[in-house]
Write a protein that holds these residues in place. Structure first.
Motif, PDB file in Angstrom:
ATOM      1  N   TYR A  84       8.228   7.313  -5.210  1.00 59.51           N
ATOM      2  CA  TYR A  84       7.337   6.888  -4.112  1.00 59.51           C
ATOM      3  C   TYR A  84       6.447   8.061  -3.686  1.00 59.51           C
ATOM      4  O   TYR A  84       5.229   7.917  -3.582  1.00 59.51           O
ATOM      5  CB  TYR A  84       8.175   6.389  -2.934  1.00 59.51           C
ATOM      6  CG  TYR A  84       7.388   6.109  -1.682  1.00 59.51           C
ATOM      7  CD1 TYR A  84       6.763   4.875  -1.497  1.00 59.51           C
ATOM      8  CD2 TYR A  84       7.281   7.066  -0.683  1.00 59.51           C
ATOM      9  CE1 TYR A  84       6.046   4.608  -0.350  1.00 59.51           C
ATOM     10  CE2 TYR A  84       6.557   6.803   0.472  1.00 59.51           C
ATOM     11  CZ  TYR A  84       5.942   5.576   0.639  1.00 59.51           C
ATOM     12  OH  TYR A  84       5.227   5.321   1.775  1.00 59.51           O
ATOM     13  N   CYS A  87       4.035   8.884  -6.522  1.00 57.38           N
ATOM     14  CA  CYS A  87       3.338   7.735  -7.128  1.00 57.38           C
ATOM     15  C   CYS A  87       3.623   7.624  -8.622  1.00 57.38           C
ATOM     16  O   CYS A  87       2.748   7.318  -9.429  1.00 57.38           O
ATOM     17  CB  CYS A  87       1.839   7.789  -6.855  1.00 57.38           C
ATOM     18  SG  CYS A  87       1.415   7.489  -5.126  1.00 57.38           S
ATOM     19  N   THR A  89       4.924   5.751 -11.662  1.00 61.09           N
ATOM     20  CA  THR A  89       5.152   4.357 -12.045  1.00 61.09           C
ATOM     21  C   THR A  89       5.947   4.209 -13.351  1.00 61.09           C
ATOM     22  O   THR A  89       6.160   3.083 -13.815  1.00 61.09           O
ATOM     23  CB  THR A  89       3.798   3.624 -12.220  1.00 61.09           C
ATOM     24  OG1 THR A  89       3.059   4.267 -13.262  1.00 61.09           O
ATOM     25  CG2 THR A  89       2.996   3.619 -10.936  1.00 61.09           C
ATOM     26  N   ILE A 114       5.718   0.648  -4.583  1.00 59.63           N
ATOM     27  CA  ILE A 114       4.366   1.131  -4.881  1.00 59.63           C
ATOM     28  C   ILE A 114       3.673   0.098  -5.764  1.00 59.63           C
ATOM     29  O   ILE A 114       4.316  -0.731  -6.401  1.00 59.63           O
ATOM     30  CB  ILE A 114       4.374   2.519  -5.580  1.00 59.63           C
ATOM     31  CG1 ILE A 114       5.096   2.465  -6.931  1.00 59.63           C
ATOM     32  CG2 ILE A 114       4.983   3.579  -4.663  1.00 59.63           C
ATOM     33  CD1 ILE A 114       5.040   3.777  -7.740  1.00 59.63           C
ATOM     34  N   SER A 115       2.357   0.180  -5.798  1.00 59.05           N
ATOM     35  CA  SER A 115       1.590  -0.671  -6.701  1.00 59.05           C
ATOM     36  C   SER A 115       1.746  -0.138  -8.115  1.00 59.05           C
ATOM     37  O   SER A 115       1.783   1.074  -8.339  1.00 59.05           O
ATOM     38  CB  SER A 115       0.116  -0.650  -6.311  1.00 59.05           C
ATOM     39  OG  SER A 115      -0.665  -1.259  -7.326  1.00 59.05           O
ATOM     40  N   HIS A 120      -3.714   2.930  -7.726  1.00 59.51           N
ATOM     41  CA  HIS A 120      -3.616   2.248  -6.436  1.00 59.51           C
ATOM     42  C   HIS A 120      -2.659   2.953  -5.470  1.00 59.51           C
ATOM     43  O   HIS A 120      -2.947   3.051  -4.278  1.00 59.51           O
ATOM     44  CB  HIS A 120      -3.177   0.794  -6.627  1.00 59.51           C
ATOM     45  CG  HIS A 120      -4.260  -0.094  -7.137  1.00 59.51           C
ATOM     46  ND1 HIS A 120      -4.307  -1.426  -6.850  1.00 59.51           N
ATOM     47  CD2 HIS A 120      -5.342   0.151  -7.924  1.00 59.51           C
ATOM     48  CE1 HIS A 120      -5.359  -1.970  -7.424  1.00 59.51           C
ATOM     49  NE2 HIS A 120      -6.005  -1.027  -8.105  1.00 59.51           N
ATOM     50  N   CYS A 121      -1.532   3.418  -5.961  1.00 56.60           N
ATOM     51  CA  CYS A 121      -0.578   4.107  -5.091  1.00 56.60           C
ATOM     52  C   CYS A 121      -1.224   5.346  -4.462  1.00 56.60           C
ATOM     53  O   CYS A 121      -1.078   5.584  -3.260  1.00 56.60           O
ATOM     54  CB  CYS A 121       0.666   4.509  -5.887  1.00 56.60           C
ATOM     55  SG  CYS A 121       1.896   5.418  -4.932  1.00 56.60           S
ATOM     56  N   GLU A 122      -1.945   6.101  -5.270  1.00 59.95           N
ATOM     57  CA  GLU A 122      -2.609   7.309  -4.766  1.00 59.95           C
ATOM     58  C   GLU A 122      -3.643   6.982  -3.687  1.00 59.95           C
ATOM     59  O   GLU A 122      -3.978   7.824  -2.863  1.00 59.95           O
ATOM     60  CB  GLU A 122      -3.294   8.061  -5.922  1.00 59.95           C
ATOM     61  CG  GLU A 122      -2.339   8.694  -6.921  1.00 59.95           C
ATOM     62  CD  GLU A 122      -1.816   7.718  -7.979  1.00 59.95           C
ATOM     63  OE1 GLU A 122      -1.058   8.159  -8.849  1.00 59.95           O
ATOM     64  OE2 GLU A 122      -2.148   6.521  -7.945  1.00 59.95           O
ATOM     65  N   GLN A 125      -1.668   2.340  -1.564  1.00 58.05           N
ATOM     66  CA  GLN A 125      -0.987   1.059  -1.758  1.00 58.05           C
ATOM     67  C   GLN A 125       0.482   1.327  -2.084  1.00 58.05           C
ATOM     68  O   GLN A 125       0.926   1.255  -3.222  1.00 58.05           O
ATOM     69  CB  GLN A 125      -1.652   0.228  -2.853  1.00 58.05           C
ATOM     70  CG  GLN A 125      -1.143  -1.196  -2.883  1.00 58.05           C
ATOM     71  CD  GLN A 125      -1.841  -2.030  -3.932  1.00 58.05           C
ATOM     72  OE1 GLN A 125      -2.840  -1.630  -4.526  1.00 58.05           O
ATOM     73  NE2 GLN A 125      -1.309  -3.213  -4.170  1.00 58.05           N
ATOM     74  N   LYS A 126       1.210   1.662  -1.030  1.00 61.46           N
ATOM     75  CA  LYS A 126       2.627   1.959  -1.135  1.00 61.46           C
ATOM     76  C   LYS A 126       3.296   1.641   0.196  1.00 61.46           C
ATOM     77  O   LYS A 126       2.643   1.636   1.237  1.00 61.46           O
ATOM     78  CB  LYS A 126       2.856   3.410  -1.548  1.00 61.46           C
ATOM     79  CG  LYS A 126       2.202   4.446  -0.640  1.00 61.46           C
ATOM     80  CD  LYS A 126       2.067   5.800  -1.302  1.00 61.46           C
ATOM     81  CE  LYS A 126       3.129   6.761  -0.895  1.00 61.46           C
ATOM     82  NZ  LYS A 126       3.010   8.092  -1.481  1.00 61.46           N
TER      83      LYS A 126
END
Length: 182
Positions: A84, A87, A89, A114-115, A120-122, A125-126
């Protein structure tokens, strides 16, 4: 000795209120990520945080968190705290891609999402949230949707069979208790 009609009526009202209260504590909630807008996507501004949104609610064991997003273009990854924070994935605990993901919060403690879409997370979107332990859920039930303007949209989830069965025992006990008074 016989009870007066008004006393019996008052006892019945107390019994009904107690039953409703017990069911409201036992029922799980479905909470849509993002509140009423219900969108799992890159936040519209850097000042918006899904985690800050989640801190406005009290999640309890058995609740469901619902993610709505465009299937095929995004996903939801349940990850560790380390993944998380960075980020990452590459090795999720769970990977959801159906566009309407419903995750049961089956234990107390932190959850991290997270996405799965690249970058997206960066961009924020988390989501991290904390589920309260069962012993605290009676003291701090989940807030009602009325309490939030832009906060979590809460909707009652279907009551499980075991809760219904337990509720039947409560009703039976209340009925038998009232019959004993007469």
């Amino acid at each position: 000795m016989f009870l007066s009609a008004s006393m019996a009526s008052s006892s019945l009202h107390v019994a009904i209120f107690s039953l409703i209260f017990l069911f409201s504590l036992a029922a799980a909630n479905e909470v849509t990520v993002g509140g009423k807008s219900g969108d799992w996507k890159i936040p519209p501004s850097s000042s918006y945080s899904f985690t800050e949104w989640a801190q406005k609610a009290r999640f309890k064991v058995g609740d469901f968190i619902v993610f709505r997003y465009e299937s095929g273009k995004d996903s939801v990854l349940e990850v560790t705290k380390e993944a998380y924070n960075s980020c990452n994935t590459t090795n999720p605990l769970a990977n959801y891609t159906d566009g309407e993901t419903k995750v049961k919060l089956d234990r107390s403690g932190p959850f991290y999402f997270i996405s799965g879409a690249n970058g997206h997370c960066e961009k924020g979107q988390k989501l991290s949230l904390v589920v309260i332990s069962p012993r605290h859920s009676v003291i701090s039930p989940a807030p009602s949707p009325v309490e939030f303007e832009d906060g979590p949209a809460l909707a009652p989830a279907p009551i499980s069979g075991s809760v219904r069965l337990g509720g039947c025992y409560v009703v039976l006990g209340l009925v038998l208790g009232l019959c004993a008074w007469f």
